[in-house]
Design an enzyme around this catalytic site. Structure first.
Site, PDB file in Angstrom:
ATOM      1  N   CYS A   2       0.839  -1.190   0.000  1.00 43.93           N
ATOM      2  CA  CYS A   2       0.000   0.000   0.000  1.00 43.93           C
ATOM      3  C   CYS A   2       0.878   1.244   0.000  1.00 43.93           C
ATOM      4  CB  CYS A   2      -0.944   0.086   1.194  1.00 43.93           C
ATOM      5  SG  CYS A   2      -1.997  -1.356   1.377  1.00 43.93           S
ATOM      6  N   ARG A  27       2.976   0.431  -5.469  1.00 48.31           N
ATOM      7  CA  ARG A  27       2.875  -0.268  -4.182  1.00 48.31           C
ATOM      8  C   ARG A  27       1.567  -1.031  -4.048  1.00 48.31           C
ATOM      9  NH1 ARG A  27       6.712   1.929  -0.593  1.00 48.31           N
ATOM     10  NH2 ARG A  27       5.616   1.018   1.157  1.00 48.31           N
ATOM     11  N   TRP A  71      -2.923  -2.526  -1.680  1.00 47.68           N
ATOM     12  CA  TRP A  71      -2.618  -3.896  -2.076  1.00 47.68           C
ATOM     13  C   TRP A  71      -3.268  -4.758  -1.008  1.00 47.68           C
ATOM     14  CZ3 TRP A  71       0.207  -8.105  -0.067  1.00 47.68           C
ATOM     15  CH2 TRP A  71       0.471  -9.124  -0.988  1.00 47.68           C
ATOM     16  N   ASN A  97      -0.522   1.421   6.038  1.00 50.09           N
ATOM     17  CA  ASN A  97       0.292   0.470   5.277  1.00 50.09           C
ATOM     18  C   ASN A  97       0.900  -0.479   6.315  1.00 50.09           C
ATOM     19  OD1 ASN A  97       3.583   0.758   3.772  1.00 50.09           O
ATOM     20  ND2 ASN A  97       2.127  -0.891   3.622  1.00 50.09           N
ATOM     21  N   GLY A  98       0.705  -1.782   6.117  1.00 48.66           N
ATOM     22  CA  GLY A  98       1.238  -2.757   7.069  1.00 48.66           C
ATOM     23  C   GLY A  98       0.184  -3.779   7.437  1.00 48.66           C
ATOM     24  N   GLU A 469      15.041 -16.553 -13.077  1.00 49.10           N
ATOM     25  CA  GLU A 469      14.593 -15.169 -13.269  1.00 49.10           C
ATOM     26  C   GLU A 469      13.810 -15.034 -14.579  1.00 49.10           C
ATOM     27  OE1 GLU A 469      14.182 -12.661 -11.575  1.00 49.10           O
ATOM     28  OE2 GLU A 469      14.068 -10.998 -12.981  1.00 49.10           O
ATOM     29  N   LYS A 473      10.030 -13.642 -14.723  1.00 46.52           N
ATOM     30  CA  LYS A 473       9.627 -12.504 -15.550  1.00 46.52           C
ATOM     31  C   LYS A 473       8.445 -12.903 -16.429  1.00 46.52           C
ATOM     32  CE  LYS A 473      11.061 -10.071 -14.005  1.00 46.52           C
ATOM     33  NZ  LYS A 473      11.791  -9.459 -12.926  1.00 46.52           N
ATOM     34  N   GLU A 476       5.156 -13.498 -14.266  1.00 47.92           N
ATOM     35  CA  GLU A 476       4.541 -12.369 -13.559  1.00 47.92           C
ATOM     36  C   GLU A 476       3.889 -11.356 -14.493  1.00 47.92           C
ATOM     37  OE1 GLU A 476       6.992  -9.719 -11.146  1.00 47.92           O
ATOM     38  OE2 GLU A 476       8.694 -10.079 -12.455  1.00 47.92           O
ATOM     39  N   HIS A 492      14.656 -35.611 -14.057  1.00 45.86           N
ATOM     40  CA  HIS A 492      14.278 -36.218 -12.783  1.00 45.86           C
ATOM     41  C   HIS A 492      12.817 -35.932 -12.434  1.00 45.86           C
ATOM     42  CE1 HIS A 492      18.356 -37.525 -12.054  1.00 45.86           C
ATOM     43  NE2 HIS A 492      18.790 -36.309 -12.349  1.00 45.86           N
ATOM     44  N   LYS A 591       5.124  -3.499  -6.239  1.00 41.24           N
ATOM     45  CA  LYS A 591       6.577  -3.437  -6.390  1.00 41.24           C
ATOM     46  C   LYS A 591       7.309  -3.593  -5.057  1.00 41.24           C
ATOM     47  CE  LYS A 591      10.136  -1.533  -9.095  1.00 41.24           C
ATOM     48  NZ  LYS A 591      10.311  -2.824  -9.767  1.00 41.24           N
TER      49      LYS A 591
HETATM   50  O1  M6R Z   1      12.672  -4.404  -3.464  1.00 46.51           O
HETATM   51  P1  M6R Z   1      13.189  -5.811  -3.442  1.00 46.51           P
HETATM   52  O2  M6R Z   1      14.319  -6.026  -4.369  1.00 46.51           O
HETATM   53  O3  M6R Z   1      13.525  -6.257  -2.049  1.00 46.51           O
HETATM   54  O4  M6R Z   1      11.983  -6.690  -3.929  1.00 46.51           O
HETATM   55  C1  M6R Z   1      12.042  -8.091  -3.892  1.00 46.51           C
HETATM   56  C2  M6R Z   1      10.959  -8.696  -4.753  1.00 46.51           C
HETATM   57  O5  M6R Z   1       9.699  -8.357  -4.280  1.00 46.51           O
HETATM   58  C3  M6R Z   1      11.073  -8.239  -6.205  1.00 46.51           C
HETATM   59  O6  M6R Z   1      12.343  -8.520  -6.700  1.00 46.51           O
HETATM   60  C4  M6R Z   1      10.039  -8.936  -7.097  1.00 46.51           C
HETATM   61  O7  M6R Z   1      10.271 -10.312  -7.123  1.00 46.51           O
HETATM   62  C5  M6R Z   1      10.120  -8.323  -8.481  1.00 46.51           C
HETATM   63  N1  M6R Z   1       9.260  -7.183  -8.578  1.00 46.51           N
HETATM   64  C6  M6R Z   1       9.794  -9.276  -9.555  1.00 46.51           C
HETATM   65  O8  M6R Z   1      10.019  -8.714 -10.806  1.00 46.51           O
END
Ligand code: M6R
Length: 596
Positions: A2, A27, A71, A97-98, A469, A473, A476, A492, A591
C-alpha cells in the site's frame, strides 16, 4: 504494501494527493481513496486504480488531506475495504500500510463497546481506537492507539475538528516527511512528493509525527520530542515518465546500458568512500526475495569463483526462521526498494546473531540503507514497472564489482586478471546494447510462443538462476505458467510435462556447461518441444540443435548472466504485450512488498 500520502498547506490537497498516489501506485492498485478536510471530512474511495478513482472523483476543495492506494491483505478489493477508513461518527479518517496482527481481538473488543465495523480490514480497528481515545488532541489519541497495536504500520490520520493537522506513526512500514515552504507532506516514499520538495525527514520505527503547514513535530511513542533536520535528496523524477515508450518496463530495459555504467562508476565511488566491511570473510550468506534473490544466486557463483569464499543464498523469508547456528561473518542483503519486510527482518536476524551486514540497495534513504551495517548502492534510478529489470541488472553488476574487489583483497584474483575483468566490465553497456538490438527479432519469436500455456527455462551453473529469473519474468507479466530448472534436473521429473506445446528456453553459452546443455536441448527436442536457445556469438553448432537461437557477445562466463537475462526480459515483455497484459501493473502484485 500500500502507498500512503498526506498533505497540509496552501494548495488544493486533492491535486497533491492524486499526483502522489499516481507515483505510489507501484505499491498496490487494488483500490484507492482520498479524504479531504474542510470543516467536515469528504471521503471518496473505490475499488480499482488511481485513474479509476480520478474518474469518479468530484471537485473536492480543502487544503489538507490524506490518500491511499491499496494492495489487499485483509478482505477483497471492494469499496468498503478501501482506505481511508473512518470512525463511527465520520470525524476521523485514517490510512494504513502494514498489517495489524492483533486486529481480530481488538475488533471483538471494540464491537462489544458498540463500534460499528464496515470493512473486513485489519486497519479499521485503528480508526475506532482513535475514536475511543480522542479527546480533542489527535496526536495524543494516536499515541494511545499505537500502544494497542501489534504488527507493522505506517498510519496517517486527520480529524475534521483539527484543521490543517495530520498525524502519522511508524512501526516497520516506511514513512517519510517532505518539508516544504508553508506546506508539509507525508508519504510512503520520496518520489510521491519529490515534485514539491526535495527536503526529506525519514521517520524511524517508534516515532510519531504531527504536521501543520508551518511545523513538523517528531516524538517517540512515549511523547518525548526528537530533533531531526531534513536532508536534501539527490533524486530526479525523470524516471517517473515513460519517455515515449509504451510501457515503463520497456523503457527500463532499454535504460540498462546507462544504469550499468552509472553502477560501475558508483561502485568505485562507494569503494573510495569505503563501505566498511571485512573484504576477506571466511564464508558469506546472501539473503533476498524474488528477483533480488535470483541476483544473489548469480552473485554466489561470482563470489565463489573470484574469492573462493563458500557462499550460500537463502530466501529472506526463510532465513529468519532458520536455526540459530548460522555463523557467516558476512551477510549480504539485496533489495531494490530497501523496504522489503522479509529482507529487512532477515537483516535484523543476522545482526541479532552478531553478524556483519552489507545491503546492496537501489533506493537512497530507504530503511535498509539505515539498518544494514554498510551499503553498496546500485544506480538504477527510479524503476516504476513492477517487474524488476534494470534494478536486477545493476544488482548483478554490483555483485561482480564486489567480487572483483574481494578477490583482490583475498589475493584469489591476480592484479592482471582483475584488470582484465574491469576492462570487460566497461564493455558491458556496449554488449547489452547489442542484445537490445535484437528486440524486433525477439518480438517475432514471441508471436510464435505467446499461445503456450506453459514454458520451461533451462540453464546450468551461473545461468541456472538466470533461468529462474527468466521464468519469473515470464509468469509475472504474461501469466503464462513458467518454470526455471537446472538443465540436468529436468529428467528427474519435470520432463513429463514437456510436449510439443511447451516451448523451452535454454541458455547454452560457451562455458563449461555448454556440451551438457546441448544434451538437455536434445532431450526436450526429442519430446517435440520448440527450443529457443541463447548462445554465444560465433557458435556454429547451436542452431543445429535449437529451433531458434539468439546470440550474446562472447564475454567471460561470469558476465554472461547480464546478457542472457536481457534476452529473457525482452521475451517476457513482448509475449505479455502481444497478449495485451497490464505489463507495468501485473495483477495481484506490488513493487514494494512491505508485508511478511
Ligand atoms: O525491493 P526488493 O528487491 O527487495 O523486492 C524483492 C521482490 O519483491 C522483487 O524482486 C520482485 O520479485 C520483483 N518485482 C519481480 O520482478
Amino acid at each position: 504494501m500500500c502507498g500512503i500520502i498526506g498533505y497540509t498547506g496552501n494548495r488544493q490537497a486533492r491535486d497533491v494527493i492524486l499526483s502522489g498516489l499516481k507515483r505510489l501506485e507501484y505499491r498496490g492498485y487494488d483500490s484507492a481513496g482520498i479524504a479531504i478536510g474542510n470543516g467536515s471530512l469528504n471521503v471518496i474511495k473505490d475499488k480499482g486504480d488511481i485513474d479509476h478513482l480520478i474518474s469518479v472523483l468530484p471537485v473536492m476543495r480543502g487544503k489538507f488531506g490524506i490518500g491511499h492506494t491499496r494492495w489487499a491483505t485483509h478482505g477483497p478489493p471492494i469499496k468498503n475495504n478501501s482506505h481511508p477508513m473512518t470512525d463511527c461518527k465520520g470525524q476521523i479518517a485514517l490510512v494504513h500500510n502494514g498489517i495489524i496482527e492483533n486486529n481480530i481481538t481488538l475488533r471483538e473488543e471494540l464491537m462489544k463497546r458498540g463500534h460499528v465495523f464496515r470493512s473486513e480490514t485489519d486497519t479499521e480497528v485503528a480508526v475506532h481506537l482513535l475514536e475511543e481515545f480522542y479527546d480533542g488532541d489527535l496526536e495524543a489519541a494516536m499515541r494511545k492507539t499505537i500502544k494497542e497495536l501489534k504488527g507493522s504500520f505506517a498510519l496517517v490520520a486527520i480529524h475534521n475538528g483539527e484543521n490543517g493537522k495530520i498525524v502519522g506513526a511508524r512501526n516497520i512500514s516506511p514513512l517519510v516527511v517532505g518539508v516544504g515552504k508553508r506546506e508539509n507532506f507525508l508519504a510512503s516514499d520520496v518520489p510521491a512528493i519529490l515534485e514539491y520538495t526535495d527536503r526529506m525527514i525519514y521517520l524511524l520505527d517508534g516515532e510519531v509525527v504531527t504536521l501543520t503547514k508551518d511545523r513538523v513535530r517528531i516524538t517517540n511513542f512515549e511523547g518525548k520530542e526528537i530533533k531531526r533536520s531534513w536532508q536534501k535528496v539527490d533524486m530526479t523524477l525523470e524516471g517517473a515518465e515513460k519517455g515515449g515508450y509504451d510501457h515503463f518496463m520497456l523503457k527500463e530495459i532499454f535504460e540498462q546500458p546507462k544504469v550499468i555504467q552509472d553502477t560501475i562508476i558508483g561502485a568505485n565511488l562507494n569503494a573510495e568512500s569505503g563501505y566498511s566491511i571485512d573484504l576477506t570473510p571466511d564464508t558469506i550468506k546472501i539473503i533476498a526475495c524474488g528477483t533480488s534473490y535470483h541476483a544473489g544466486y548469480v552473485g554466489k557463483y561470482m563470489l565463489e569463483e573470484l574469492t573462493h569464499t563458500p557462499t550460500t543464498v537463502e530466501l529472506a523469508s526463510e532465513y529468519r526462521f532458520s536455526s540459530d547456528t548460522h555463523s557467516e561473518p558476512l551477510v549480504i542483503g539485496i533489495s531494490q526498494s530497501g523496504e522489503t519486510t522479509d529482507t529487512l527482518s532477515a537483516i535484523k536476524t543476522a545482526q541479532k546473531r552478531g553478524l556483519d551486514t552489507l545491503g546492496i540497495v537501489n533506493i537512497v534513504g530507504s530503511t535498509m540503507t539505515r539498518e544494514a551495517d554498510s551499503v553498496l548502492y546500485t544506480r538504477a534510478g527510479l524503476e516504476v514497472g513492477v517487474a524488476a529489470t534494470k534494478t536486477y541488472i545493476t544488482q548483478l553488476v554490483a555483485l561482480l564489482t564486489l567480487s572483483i574487489k574481494m578477490g583482490v583483497a583475498k589475493e584469489t584474483l591476480g592484479i592482471d586478471d582483475a584488470r582484465h575483468l574491469t576492462k570487460e566490465l566497461r564493455k558491458l553497456p556496449k554488449n547489452v546494447r547489442s542484445v537490445l538490438d535484437q528486440s524486433d527479432a525477439i518480438y517475432e519469436l514471441a508471436q510464435k510462443i505467446s499461445g503456450a500455456k506453459s514454458m520451461f527455462f533451462l540453464g546450468r551453473n551461473i545461468n541456472f538462476p538466470v533461468a529462474l529469473e527468466g521464468a519469473l519474468k515470464m509468469k509475472e507479466i504474461s501469466y503464462i505458467h513458467a518454470e526455471g530448472y537446472p538443465g540436468g534436473e529436468l529428467k528427474h521429473g519435470p520432463l513429463a510435462l514437456v510436449t510439443e506445446k511447451t516451448p523451452v528456453i535454454a541458455i547454452a553459452v560457451k562455458d563449461q556447461t555448454y556440451e551438457k546443455m546441448l544434451g538437455n536441448i536434445g532431450e526436450v527436442s526429442a519430446r517435440g518441444a520448440t527450443v529457443i536457445a541463447i548462445g554465444t556469438e560465433g557458435d556454429r553448432e547451436l542452431d543445429k540443435y535449437a529451433d531458434y537461437v539468439f546470440y550474446i557477445p562472447d564475454v567471460p562466463p561470469l558476465f554472461t548472466p547480464i546478457l542472457t537475462s536481457v534476452v529473457m526480459q525482452l521475451l517476457a515483455y513482448h509475449t505479455a504485450n502481444i497478449l495485451g497484459c497490464e505489463i507495468d501493473k501485473p495483477r495481484h502484485l506490488a513493487k514494494s512488498v512491505t508485508v511478511e
